[in-house]
Design a protein around this motif. Structure first.
Motif, PDB file in Angstrom:
ATOM      1  N   GLU A 147      51.665  14.378 -12.163  1.00 15.77           N
ATOM      2  CA  GLU A 147      50.981  14.759 -10.929  1.00 15.77           C
ATOM      3  C   GLU A 147      49.755  13.876 -10.713  1.00 15.77           C
ATOM      4  OE1 GLU A 147      51.193  19.260  -9.916  1.00 15.77           O
ATOM      5  OE2 GLU A 147      50.655  19.109 -12.036  1.00 15.77           O
ATOM      6  N   THR A 148      49.348  13.819  -9.453  1.00 13.91           N
ATOM      7  CA  THR A 148      48.110  13.167  -9.080  1.00 13.91           C
ATOM      8  C   THR A 148      47.156  14.239  -8.549  1.00 13.91           C
ATOM      9  OG1 THR A 148      49.175  12.657  -6.961  1.00 13.91           O
ATOM     10  CG2 THR A 148      49.108  10.910  -8.612  1.00 13.91           C
ATOM     11  N   LEU A 149      45.926  13.845  -8.280  1.00 22.83           N
ATOM     12  CA  LEU A 149      44.966  14.830  -7.777  1.00 22.83           C
ATOM     13  C   LEU A 149      45.428  15.442  -6.467  1.00 22.83           C
ATOM     14  CD1 LEU A 149      41.351  13.421  -8.321  1.00 22.83           C
ATOM     15  CD2 LEU A 149      42.608  15.078  -9.713  1.00 22.83           C
ATOM     16  N   LEU A 150      45.978  14.582  -5.566  1.00 23.65           N
ATOM     17  CA  LEU A 150      46.370  15.036  -4.243  1.00 23.65           C
ATOM     18  C   LEU A 150      47.779  14.580  -3.923  1.00 23.65           C
ATOM     19  CD1 LEU A 150      43.056  14.251  -2.301  1.00 23.65           C
ATOM     20  CD2 LEU A 150      43.802  16.473  -3.199  1.00 23.65           C
ATOM     21  N   ASP A 151      48.385  15.227  -2.935  1.00 30.56           N
ATOM     22  CA  ASP A 151      49.712  14.882  -2.444  1.00 30.56           C
ATOM     23  C   ASP A 151      49.598  14.730  -0.929  1.00 30.56           C
ATOM     24  OD1 ASP A 151      52.420  14.410  -2.294  1.00 30.56           O
ATOM     25  OD2 ASP A 151      53.007  16.251  -3.326  1.00 30.56           O
ATOM     26  N   LEU A 197      47.468  16.985   0.897  1.00 31.44           N
ATOM     27  CA  LEU A 197      47.802  18.310   0.386  1.00 31.44           C
ATOM     28  C   LEU A 197      47.217  18.469  -1.022  1.00 31.44           C
ATOM     29  CD1 LEU A 197      51.599  18.484   1.313  1.00 31.44           C
ATOM     30  CD2 LEU A 197      49.711  19.582   2.531  1.00 31.44           C
ATOM     31  N   PRO A 198      46.934  19.694  -1.440  1.00 31.97           N
ATOM     32  CA  PRO A 198      46.457  19.904  -2.810  1.00 31.97           C
ATOM     33  C   PRO A 198      47.536  19.558  -3.833  1.00 31.97           C
ATOM     34  CG  PRO A 198      46.075  21.835  -1.424  1.00 31.97           C
ATOM     35  CD  PRO A 198      47.003  20.937  -0.662  1.00 31.97           C
ATOM     36  N   ALA A 199      47.106  19.159  -5.004  1.00 31.40           N
ATOM     37  CA  ALA A 199      47.986  18.977  -6.161  1.00 31.40           C
ATOM     38  C   ALA A 199      47.189  19.449  -7.379  1.00 31.40           C
ATOM     39  CB  ALA A 199      48.467  17.543  -6.278  1.00 31.40           C
ATOM     40  N   LEU A 200      46.774  18.534  -8.256  1.00 37.71           N
ATOM     41  CA  LEU A 200      45.902  18.966  -9.350  1.00 37.71           C
ATOM     42  C   LEU A 200      44.515  19.321  -8.835  1.00 37.71           C
ATOM     43  CD1 LEU A 200      46.810  16.696 -12.398  1.00 37.71           C
ATOM     44  CD2 LEU A 200      46.951  19.185 -12.251  1.00 37.71           C
ATOM     45  N   ALA A 201      44.149  18.789  -7.699  1.00 40.59           N
ATOM     46  CA  ALA A 201      42.915  19.204  -7.027  1.00 40.59           C
ATOM     47  C   ALA A 201      43.283  20.168  -5.905  1.00 40.59           C
ATOM     48  CB  ALA A 201      42.177  17.995  -6.467  1.00 40.59           C
ATOM     49  N   PRO A 257      39.148   6.218   3.010  1.00 43.87           N
ATOM     50  CA  PRO A 257      40.477   6.486   2.443  1.00 43.87           C
ATOM     51  C   PRO A 257      40.468   6.914   0.982  1.00 43.87           C
ATOM     52  CG  PRO A 257      40.368   4.294   3.490  1.00 43.87           C
ATOM     53  CD  PRO A 257      38.977   4.779   3.323  1.00 43.87           C
ATOM     54  N   LEU A 258      39.294   7.146   0.384  1.00 42.22           N
ATOM     55  CA  LEU A 258      39.252   7.439  -1.058  1.00 42.22           C
ATOM     56  C   LEU A 258      40.237   8.528  -1.474  1.00 42.22           C
ATOM     57  CD1 LEU A 258      37.807   6.930  -3.843  1.00 42.22           C
ATOM     58  CD2 LEU A 258      36.459   8.957  -3.282  1.00 42.22           C
ATOM     59  N   PRO A 259      40.317   9.688  -0.804  1.00 42.16           N
ATOM     60  CA  PRO A 259      41.252  10.718  -1.280  1.00 42.16           C
ATOM     61  C   PRO A 259      42.690  10.222  -1.366  1.00 42.16           C
ATOM     62  CG  PRO A 259      39.775  11.631   0.370  1.00 42.16           C
ATOM     63  CD  PRO A 259      39.557  10.148   0.381  1.00 42.16           C
ATOM     64  N   TYR A 260      43.075   9.295  -0.482  1.00 40.54           N
ATOM     65  CA  TYR A 260      44.444   8.790  -0.508  1.00 40.54           C
ATOM     66  C   TYR A 260      44.710   7.940  -1.751  1.00 40.54           C
ATOM     67  CZ  TYR A 260      44.955  10.439   4.270  1.00 40.54           C
ATOM     68  OH  TYR A 260      45.035  11.237   5.384  1.00 40.54           O
ATOM     69  N   LEU A 261      43.671   7.322  -2.307  1.00 41.30           N
ATOM     70  CA  LEU A 261      43.870   6.573  -3.543  1.00 41.30           C
ATOM     71  C   LEU A 261      44.342   7.485  -4.668  1.00 41.30           C
ATOM     72  CD1 LEU A 261      40.769   4.178  -3.606  1.00 41.30           C
ATOM     73  CD2 LEU A 261      42.951   3.920  -2.395  1.00 41.30           C
ATOM     74  N   PHE A 262      43.908   8.745  -4.608  1.00 40.99           N
ATOM     75  CA  PHE A 262      44.273   9.702  -5.646  1.00 40.99           C
ATOM     76  C   PHE A 262      45.633  10.353  -5.395  1.00 40.99           C
ATOM     77  CE2 PHE A 262      39.558   9.669  -6.098  1.00 40.99           C
ATOM     78  CZ  PHE A 262      39.514   9.188  -7.405  1.00 40.99           C
ATOM     79  N   THR A 263      46.399   9.817  -4.455  1.00 42.46           N
ATOM     80  CA  THR A 263      47.805  10.195  -4.315  1.00 42.46           C
ATOM     81  C   THR A 263      48.722   9.152  -4.955  1.00 42.46           C
ATOM     82  OG1 THR A 263      48.216   9.040  -2.202  1.00 42.46           O
ATOM     83  CG2 THR A 263      47.253  11.251  -2.086  1.00 42.46           C
ATOM     84  N   HIS A 264      48.168   8.015  -5.340  1.00 45.27           N
ATOM     85  CA  HIS A 264      48.976   6.905  -5.849  1.00 45.27           C
ATOM     86  C   HIS A 264      49.420   7.163  -7.279  1.00 45.27           C
ATOM     87  CE1 HIS A 264      49.959   2.768  -7.142  1.00 45.27           C
ATOM     88  NE2 HIS A 264      50.260   2.593  -5.874  1.00 45.27           N
ATOM     89  N   SER A 265      50.635   6.720  -7.591  1.00 43.79           N
ATOM     90  CA  SER A 265      51.183   6.969  -8.932  1.00 43.79           C
ATOM     91  C   SER A 265      50.353   6.319 -10.033  1.00 43.79           C
ATOM     92  CB  SER A 265      52.626   6.467  -9.008  1.00 43.79           C
ATOM     93  OG  SER A 265      52.690   5.063  -8.777  1.00 43.79           O
ATOM     94  N   GLY A 266      49.626   5.255  -9.703  1.00 41.49           N
ATOM     95  CA  GLY A 266      48.785   4.612 -10.708  1.00 41.49           C
ATOM     96  C   GLY A 266      47.621   5.471 -11.148  1.00 41.49           C
TER      97      GLY A 266
END
Length: 534
Positions: A81-85, A93-97, A169-178
């Motif tokens: 999982e990532t922080l966000l989806d 969308l929420p994920a781990l965050a 766009p910072l939150p979108y970085l936390f959707t990336h698989s990396g």
């Protein structure tokens, strides 16, 4: 590949072999004892569809365990999982965050972390473990480098990220698989990834690099508070050839087959055992040019190449979908970026030849242009991970020949294009660029068309107005619609990359499943949404 002639091979298996099976786990009896020495690296057991296992086949190999290399495969199979989806429209969308917010000056972001979650080894997903995983990701090449992250720290159950400059766009970085979160037990003492222990709906059962891994349902996902998926087990198998993937799903040995070529799609259209699901993605197949090459640094030459491309013809003849001819870089799937008023890319061979003459290129006796004693000859690299690319490359070779450019097509590995970018040796590369790699494309475009270009973007080309517009978009300043239009118009005029066709993902789905869908951002195969069609 050598075969054991003892015993009898079924018609189905002979068809697989005749199709050029490479990397598919077929019965051990088919292969001679030294088959591995002759190029087959798969497990020598029969690939038979299990009654309780969903088998997914695609062309992508597991090139390693580190998230920066093949992490996308583990998010696609819902292991990590990532922080966000994001949803299909790109909405966060929420994920781990579970929640996120930004300070008034937009320099500090807070992410509230989900409580009562477990890693697959039974240990809790602690804020400290999340911080450690992201700190490791920040230290490696990847999307987090796009933001000027000055600090990351934990306050209670919040991850606090401090920036040196605003970056919307910072939150979108936390959707990336990396940026996927792995348990501490995934790493050795030196910080190398030695296993994949995530917190997703499925956990790793076994891995056989580079071709296969099996997953099983994790019943304690999210603390056991959510309904369990119906699918208990799934398998991913890397199969390089599209026709082989088609045969596997036709014969019942696979349930989901991704990245199909047009002949395979036609074959499956009337199948009684499979259904086809398709969706246009934010992806464009284009020619990446070395704009610093002596032959290509002149914008007139790049325009001439663009004018030689029969986009609608390629889309119709090779993809069987005329709507995929790319009239601009950004496809309709990118609703905010696609410019309906932009003059479309067109085909005009006479105009292309005239532009080459203006640039000093005069046709020789063999029809190939020459200037200052040099023959206009270039090398075009592409790869087979996307089965349509070699076919498109062959069409481009002929189309460029008609205006006096000799092209040598080289079919290699997908890694050859970024390697050529970094070494400076690349002349032209044909690739399919996924602008949905990050659901907010500004971050991807900052990579591709920033001052230094990028592995999959511009090479030896930059435009200060484009860079300024992208920075304004990232900074939530300026006027977004005008800045997007400026970027699109400049790329259409300068052509550091030459769009050819847009992309429609088509997936073959076994009739024994229902609920299959396509993630437009290719983050997930959505195994947990599938149900048995009983």
């Amino acid at each position: 590949m050598r075969f054991n002639t003892s015993g009898r091979t079924s018609l189905r298996r002979r068809r697989l072999l005749q199709a050029g099976v490479t990397g598919v786990a077929l019965p051990a009896a088919i292969f001679s004892p030294d088959a591995r020495a002759h190029g087959d690296h798969s497990d020598p057991h029969e690939l038979v569809r299990s009654a309780d296992t969903v088998t997914v086949v695609g062309p992508w190999e597991l090139t390693g365990l580190d998230p920066s290399r093949a992490g996308y495969m583990f998010t696609r199979m819902e292991v990590t999982e990532t922080l966000l989806d994001v949803d299909d429209a790109g909405t966060l969308l929420p994920a781990l965050a579970t929640a996120w917010s930004v300070s008034a000056d937009q320099l500090q972001w807070r992410f509230s972390l989900r409580s009562n979650s477990l890693y697959h080894d039974g240990t809790p997903v602690t804020p400290r473990s999340v911080l450690n995983a992201l700190t490791r990701a920040l230290a490696r090449p990847g999307v987090l480098k796009l933001a000027d992250i000055r600090a990351m720290q934990i306050e209670g159950r919040e991850l606090v990220v401090t920036l040196g400059r605003r970056f919307a766009p910072l939150p979108y970085l936390f959707t990336h698989s990396g940026t996927q979160i792995l348990a501490p037990s995934s790493f050795d003492a030196q910080g190398n990834v030695t296993g994949i222990v995530g917190s997703g709906r499925y956990r790793i059962g076994s891995i056989a690099l580079p071709q296969q891994f099996d997953v099983e349902r994790f019943d304690e996902y999210a603390g056991g508070r959510l309904p369990l998926p119906q699918i208990k087990k799934a398998r991913y198998l890397s199969v390089s050839r599209a026709e082989t993937r088609t045969l596997l799903v036709q014969s019942g040995q696979a349930d989901l087959a991704f990245s199909l070529d047009p002949p395979s799609i036609r074959r499956l259209q009337n199948s009684r055992t499979t259904q086809l699901v398709s969706a246009m993605l934010p992806r464009t197949t284009y020619i990446k040019l070395n704009a610093g090459h002596p032959f290509l640094k002149d914008a007139r030459v790049r325009l001439a190449i663009s004018l030689s491309v029969e986009r609608k013809g390629i889309a119709t003849a090779l993809l069987r979908d005329a709507d995929l001819g790319a009239t601009q870089l950004f496809p309709p799937a990118m609703q905010q970026w696609h410019q309906t008023t932009l003059a479309p890319l067109r085909t005009d061979l006479a105009a292309a030849r005239a532009l080459l003459r203006q640039a000093g290129w005069i046709p020789g006796a063999d029809g190939i242009a020459r200037r200052d004693g040099q023959r206009f000859e270039l090398r075009l690299l592409t790869f087979v991970d996307r089965p349509e690319l070699p076919l498109i490359a062959a069409a481009l070779q002929e189309e460029m020949r008609q205006i006096g450019i000799a092209v040598r097509v080289v079919i290699g590995n997908s890694s050859d294009i970024p390697a050529g970018h970094r070494s400076g040796a690349l002349e032209m590369g044909l690739t399919a660029r996924n602008f949905g790699n990050l659901p907010e494309p500004v971050a991807t475009l900052l990579q591709d068309f920033g001052p230094q270009g990028a592995d999959w973007g511009a090479m030896n080309w930059s435009d200060p107005q484009v860079v300024a517009a992208l920075n304004r978009l990232a900074d939530s300043a300026g006027q977004p619609q005008q800045d997007r239009a400026l970027v699109a118009a400049t790329l259409q005029r300068e052509l550091p990359v030459i769009p050819v066709v847009w992309y429609r993902q088509t997936v073959a789905v076994s009739q024994r499943l229902r609920g299959a869908g396509i993630d437009p951002f290719e983050r997930s195969y959505r195994i947990s949404q599938l149900e048995w069609a009983r």
